[in-house]
Design a protein around this motif. Sequence first.
Motif, PDB file in Angstrom:
ATOM      1  N   UNK A 157       0.884  -1.088   0.077  1.00 48.92           N
ATOM      2  CA  UNK A 157       0.044   0.175  -0.210  1.00 48.92           C
ATOM      3  C   UNK A 157       0.929   1.239   0.042  1.00 48.92           C
ATOM      4  N   UNK A 158       2.076   1.242   0.574  1.00 47.81           N
ATOM      5  CA  UNK A 158       2.983   2.277   0.713  1.00 47.81           C
ATOM      6  C   UNK A 158       3.668   2.710  -0.741  1.00 47.81           C
ATOM      7  N   UNK A 159       3.579   1.680  -1.571  1.00 47.30           N
ATOM      8  CA  UNK A 159       4.012   1.858  -2.988  1.00 47.30           C
ATOM      9  C   UNK A 159       2.998   2.326  -3.696  1.00 47.30           C
ATOM     10  N   UNK A 160       2.025   2.273  -3.541  1.00 42.83           N
ATOM     11  CA  UNK A 160       0.763   3.006  -4.260  1.00 42.83           C
ATOM     12  C   UNK A 160       0.718   4.395  -3.667  1.00 42.83           C
ATOM     13  N   UNK A 161       0.925   4.579  -2.359  1.00 38.29           N
ATOM     14  CA  UNK A 161       0.639   5.987  -1.925  1.00 38.29           C
ATOM     15  C   UNK A 161       1.761   6.996  -2.363  1.00 38.29           C
ATOM     16  N   UNK A 162       3.243   6.350  -2.503  1.00 41.70           N
ATOM     17  CA  UNK A 162       4.092   7.194  -3.048  1.00 41.70           C
ATOM     18  C   UNK A 162       3.797   7.441  -4.398  1.00 41.70           C
ATOM     19  N   UNK A 163       3.171   6.861  -5.154  1.00 39.15           N
ATOM     20  CA  UNK A 163       2.980   7.070  -6.460  1.00 39.15           C
ATOM     21  C   UNK A 163       1.600   7.914  -6.690  1.00 39.15           C
ATOM     22  N   UNK A 164       1.037   8.472  -5.644  1.00 34.63           N
ATOM     23  CA  UNK A 164       0.015   9.055  -5.546  1.00 34.63           C
ATOM     24  C   UNK A 164      -1.390   8.335  -5.891  1.00 34.63           C
ATOM     25  N   UNK A 165      -1.487   7.199  -5.616  1.00 32.36           N
ATOM     26  CA  UNK A 165      -2.695   6.328  -5.653  1.00 32.36           C
ATOM     27  C   UNK A 165      -3.173   5.695  -4.600  1.00 32.36           C
ATOM     28  N   UNK A 166      -4.545   5.633  -4.549  1.00 37.40           N
ATOM     29  CA  UNK A 166      -5.374   5.227  -3.244  1.00 37.40           C
ATOM     30  C   UNK A 166      -6.069   3.953  -3.863  1.00 37.40           C
ATOM     31  N   UNK A 167      -5.810   2.750  -4.037  1.00 41.39           N
ATOM     32  CA  UNK A 167      -6.823   1.607  -4.350  1.00 41.39           C
ATOM     33  C   UNK A 167      -7.481   1.135  -3.125  1.00 41.39           C
ATOM     34  N   UNK A 168      -8.415   0.258  -3.665  1.00 40.90           N
ATOM     35  CA  UNK A 168      -9.434  -0.356  -2.506  1.00 40.90           C
ATOM     36  C   UNK A 168      -8.794  -1.651  -2.532  1.00 40.90           C
ATOM     37  N   UNK A 169      -8.952  -2.092  -1.288  1.00 39.26           N
ATOM     38  CA  UNK A 169      -8.479  -3.555  -0.786  1.00 39.26           C
ATOM     39  C   UNK A 169      -9.760  -4.420  -0.655  1.00 39.26           C
ATOM     40  N   UNK A 170      -9.995  -5.512  -1.406  1.00 39.66           N
ATOM     41  CA  UNK A 170     -11.236  -6.196  -1.441  1.00 39.66           C
ATOM     42  C   UNK A 170     -11.226  -7.591  -0.453  1.00 39.66           C
ATOM     43  N   UNK A 171      -9.752  -7.909  -0.272  1.00 39.29           N
ATOM     44  CA  UNK A 171      -9.645  -9.063   0.289  1.00 39.29           C
ATOM     45  C   UNK A 171      -8.243  -9.211   1.136  1.00 39.29           C
ATOM     46  N   UNK A 172      -8.074  -9.709   2.034  1.00 36.26           N
ATOM     47  CA  UNK A 172      -6.906  -9.886   2.673  1.00 36.26           C
ATOM     48  C   UNK A 172      -6.752 -11.539   2.756  1.00 36.26           C
ATOM     49  N   UNK A 173      -5.922 -12.144   2.112  1.00 38.41           N
ATOM     50  CA  UNK A 173      -5.867 -13.564   1.925  1.00 38.41           C
ATOM     51  C   UNK A 173      -4.501 -14.012   3.173  1.00 38.41           C
TER      52      UNK A 173
END
Length: 307
Positions: free
Chosen positions: A206-222
């Motif tokens: 999730x930190x990788x996404x945030x550093x690239x200005x992205x905010x995805x949705x997490x549907x599942x944690x496996x």
Amino acid sequence: MLYISLRQYEYVSAIGRHGSLSAAALTLNVSQPALSNALTRVESHLGYPLFIRRQGAAMALTPQGRKFIEQAEDVLTRAAQLESPNLSTKGASHIRLGMFTDLAPVHLAPALQELRAALPDVAVSYKVEPFERLMSGLIDGQIDIAITYDLSMDAGFVRQKLFDNRPFALVSPDHQLASAKQTTLADIAGFPLILSTEGLSAQHILGLFRRNGLHPTVAHRAASLDLQRSLAAHGEGIGISYANPPDSDSYGDKPLVSLPITNSDASEAVVLAHHGTGPIDATIETAERVLIECLRAKPIATSCEVG
């Protein structure tokens, strides 16, 4: 000249076995100050701590402390044999290998095989754990060396880089990204994600996404790689994992497509680590050399050759 007496070896070994000064003193029928003074003198002479002192908790051995006590008990056994030659000798030494959960399916079996081939007289056991448990095991002396990602390790750990790993996006064959040969974080940010329940691993992604200005949705944690791959293969979202087994099917023979994520900052180093800055046991040093030669040469292979 001997600076550590057999009595001091006996005292320190008893503290290690019982985990406290009081229990060791009771067993040996000596005072706690006598044990404490002996331990202080031994540690002062060696120049490194043998125990981790925690208020209200048992005295935990450092990795060097555990090795010291193993060798001290060997000295005591050999001394006893001089008086009683019929006593049996101590068994073979023991290496405790730790490995991060996602790395184990590909790398654990080859690592064990190489260690056993190179050190036939040494017992080898292993633990497959998430990151935080690996670190605790290294600190407490329950694990000698670990193969893991270089995440949040402080200066108390000695680590050697083995190779870089790149994350993969796992999608079903009918997903709109499935026909691509590779992808980026921006490409997949708009789709629901399937991440691991391992906290530090999920935070890193999730930190990788945030550093690239992205905010995805997490549907599942496996809870496992197999579950993550199965959910992705059934169209429940895009799985993201640094582990990429060569099998193109998920659990239950459901087809799955793996796309390398090409962002330059997404690559993560896999390292061989041990804890402590004191002297390292010669057998552990040999084991590290074996694993480094094996995994640096063929990081994704199912077998390795030691040079």
